[in-house]
Design an enzyme around this catalytic site. Structure first.
Site, PDB file in Angstrom:
ATOM      1  N   SER A  87       0.539   7.243  -8.489  1.00 36.70           N
ATOM      2  CA  SER A  87       1.937   7.091  -8.861  1.00 36.70           C
ATOM      3  C   SER A  87       2.538   5.869  -8.196  1.00 36.70           C
ATOM      4  O   SER A  87       1.990   5.327  -7.240  1.00 36.70           O
ATOM      5  CB  SER A  87       2.726   8.347  -8.480  1.00 36.70           C
ATOM      6  OG  SER A  87       3.062   8.256  -7.109  1.00 36.70           O
ATOM      7  N   LYS A  88       3.667   5.477  -8.779  1.00 30.80           N
ATOM      8  CA  LYS A  88       4.378   4.282  -8.336  1.00 30.80           C
ATOM      9  C   LYS A  88       4.666   4.316  -6.835  1.00 30.80           C
ATOM     10  O   LYS A  88       4.747   3.294  -6.192  1.00 30.80           O
ATOM     11  CB  LYS A  88       5.714   4.228  -9.087  1.00 30.80           C
ATOM     12  CG  LYS A  88       5.892   2.943  -9.871  1.00 30.80           C
ATOM     13  CD  LYS A  88       7.313   2.709 -10.263  1.00 30.80           C
ATOM     14  CE  LYS A  88       7.824   3.724 -11.274  1.00 30.80           C
ATOM     15  NZ  LYS A  88       9.043   3.337 -11.941  1.00 30.80           N
ATOM     16  N   ARG A  89       4.831   5.524  -6.308  1.00 29.46           N
ATOM     17  CA  ARG A  89       5.207   5.649  -4.912  1.00 29.46           C
ATOM     18  C   ARG A  89       4.111   5.170  -3.969  1.00 29.46           C
ATOM     19  O   ARG A  89       4.385   4.655  -2.908  1.00 29.46           O
ATOM     20  CB  ARG A  89       5.582   7.101  -4.587  1.00 29.46           C
ATOM     21  CG  ARG A  89       7.087   7.268  -4.428  1.00 29.46           C
ATOM     22  CD  ARG A  89       7.460   8.695  -4.153  1.00 29.46           C
ATOM     23  NE  ARG A  89       7.030   9.550  -5.260  1.00 29.46           N
ATOM     24  CZ  ARG A  89       6.261  10.617  -5.110  1.00 29.46           C
ATOM     25  NH1 ARG A  89       5.826  10.949  -3.927  1.00 29.46           N
ATOM     26  NH2 ARG A  89       5.924  11.337  -6.149  1.00 29.46           N
TER      27      ARG A  89
END
Ligand code: GLU
Length: 490
Positions: A257-259
């Site tokens: 994920s982007k995180r």
């Protein structure tokens, strides 16, 4: 064989999207089929301006060119092909027609429930630890009432009537036999209250009219597939084959994920990855060629790719592997090509490089040592500016060059190198001479080469001492050794 990539224009091209697109592209190409790009923009709220251009540009960078559908031509979005339009918001009439058909045949029903009611129902179901599912309140409405409320302009959606007692089964090209119990499947909204179709209805209509043979998409759509198969059945169409590619995972097996990682292809372009290396990496995510081969050109991928060798388990997005592949692809470039690609960035920092007739020979010295082109200017800096080695760099404990012994070694180096004739100044003669110097003084060869390399480059990491000295020539080599000697006597 007709395959398609059908992104929603919600921002950027996700690395998982590229993997799906690549699989669809390879499958089409290996059977001389057609790869179609379609834009799924029925969720108008999530559509982002410029997203289509971004995604098509990223696909183009990776070398994936659509045969049909939406594509870029001279930087502008165009559509090509006999099954168009290929942008869903331009096909609304088709979806409405299919929705009406489903309504007429009793496989869909109008639902007037307000968002508030649905929300309340959902939270109650959740509190009871039940899977959220529409409770079919509106399915029980009498026909006349439905007609009256629609005629009065009451806001409503259209839902699929899922047969609760049936089992819906199909054979996934990657996962094998799949089956779903009807009673676990929600009555999917097909047409929203604004008259726009949902993805579920729209893509089924499109895959049918665009004559798609295999739908390749992410695992997140697996649980929706029975709804899609029902729609094909109720509309009287033959469904395509389905292949659900595995999720991409971080090294700790959490969902990518982007995180925690860069997930847009644009970010990898900006970091300086070669398209060939990045595509190679993407191709190996969840796909095993069945041999030890790891480096694949696009052509080789077209020849060897198969859905049968795609795994079901999540695929680890291992950026160390990506960097390794990047290094391999950099080494694979021919020396002239490598020099050509790095010249602009080197010349940007050191303008004389653009007039340097020996640039290619210099570039060749670092080709084995770079992972990104952006490292080239620093690694070549000593050719275009005087190095500024520190005493700490010249003396190096690991190489057993102490501060005490350093002056002696530098002295030995300059007098020995001075004795080599200019036209004998070659790598092999330098090697022979310095070996002798080390032996005569009881030094290890590393004790001689480290300070020489440091004096010539000013860098902790560079091409080897012989190569550098040979490339710089006798005069510059001697002058830089003198400068180093000066430095330590200060
Ligand atoms: N528009 C969908 C998405 O972006 C495509 C899913 C599919 O390929 O069917 O995820």
């Amino acid at each position: 064989m007709r395959t398609r990539f059908a992104p929603s224009p919600t921002g950027y091209l996700h690395v998982g999207g590229l993997r799906t697109a690549l699989s669809a592209y390879l499958l089409a190409k290996q059977s001389k089929g057609t790869f179609v790009v379609r834009i799924e923009d029925t969720d108008q709220e999530r559509s982002v301006p410029g997203a289509v251009e971004n995604m098509l540009t990223a696909l183009h960078w990776a070398g994936i060119h659509p045969d049909e559908g939406v594509m870029l031509e001279k930087g502008l979005i165009t559509q090509k092909g006999a099954h168009g339009p290929y942008i869903q918001s331009e096909r609304l009439e088709l979806y409405r027609r299919s929705a009406q058909e489903l309504l007429k045949s009793g496989h869909a029903y109008a639902c007037f429930c307000s968002p508030e009611r649905l929300e309340k129902m959902r939270s109650e179901q959740e509190a009871r630890k039940q899977a959220p599912m529409y409770d079919r309140t509106c399915m029980k409405l009498k026909d006349e009432e439905v007609q009256r409320r629609i005629a009065a302009g009451e806001s409503h959606v259209l839902r699929l009537k899922v047969p609760r007692n049936e089992i819906i089964a199909y054979e996934d090209e990657i996962r094998g036999p799949m089956s779903f119990q009807g009673h676990t499947i929600d009555d999917q909204v097909l047409l929203k209250s604004d008259g726009f179709p949902t993805y579920h209805l729209a893509h089924v209509v499109d895959d049918h009219f665009m004559d798609i043979s295999v739908v390749i998409r992410g695992e997140e759509w697996l649980s929706s597939t029975p709804k899609h198969l029902l729609l094909f059945q109720y509309l009287g169409w033959k469904p395509p084959c389905y292949a659900h590619v595995p999720l991409l995972l971080n090294k700790d097996r959490t969902k990518l994920s982007k995180r925690n990682s860069a997930v847009s292809v644009e970010e990898y372009i900006a970091k300086g990855y070669l398209p060939e290396a990045f595509l190679n990496f993407i191709a190996l995510l969840g796909w095993n060629p069945g041999t030890t081969q790891e480096i694949f050109t696009l052509g080789e991928l077209i020849e060897t790719f198969s859905l049968e060798r795609m795994q079901k388990a999540g695929a680890i997005f291992d950026t160390e592997k990506l960097d390794w592949l990047q290094g391999q692809w950099i080494r694979k470039l021919s020396a002239p090509e490598f020099a050509k690609r790095i010249l602009p960035i080197v010349a940007e920092r050191f303008s004389p490089a653009s007039r340097d007739k020996n640039f290619e020979a210099k570039a060749k010295l670092i080709q084995e040592r770079v992972t990104f082109f952006s490292e080239a200017p620093s690694l070549l800096s000593f050719f275009y500016e005087e190095p500024a080695p520190s005493i700490d760099l010249l003396a190096n404990a690991k190489q057993k060059v102490s501060r005490e012994i350093l002056p002696k070694i530098l002295e030995g180096l300059s007098s020995t190198l001075e004795s080599i004739l200019t036209d004998e100044w070659t790598e092999s003669i330098l090697a022979e001479t310095l070996k002798k110097l080390a032996e005569e003084n009881g030094w290890k060869i590393g004790q001689v080469l480290w300070p020489l390399r440091a004096a010539l480059t000013g860098l902790p990491y560079s091409p080897g001492a012989y190569e550098v000295a040979a490339a710089l020539g006798k005069d510059v080599t001697i002058a830089r050794l003198e400068a180093a000697k000066q430095l330590i006597t200060q």
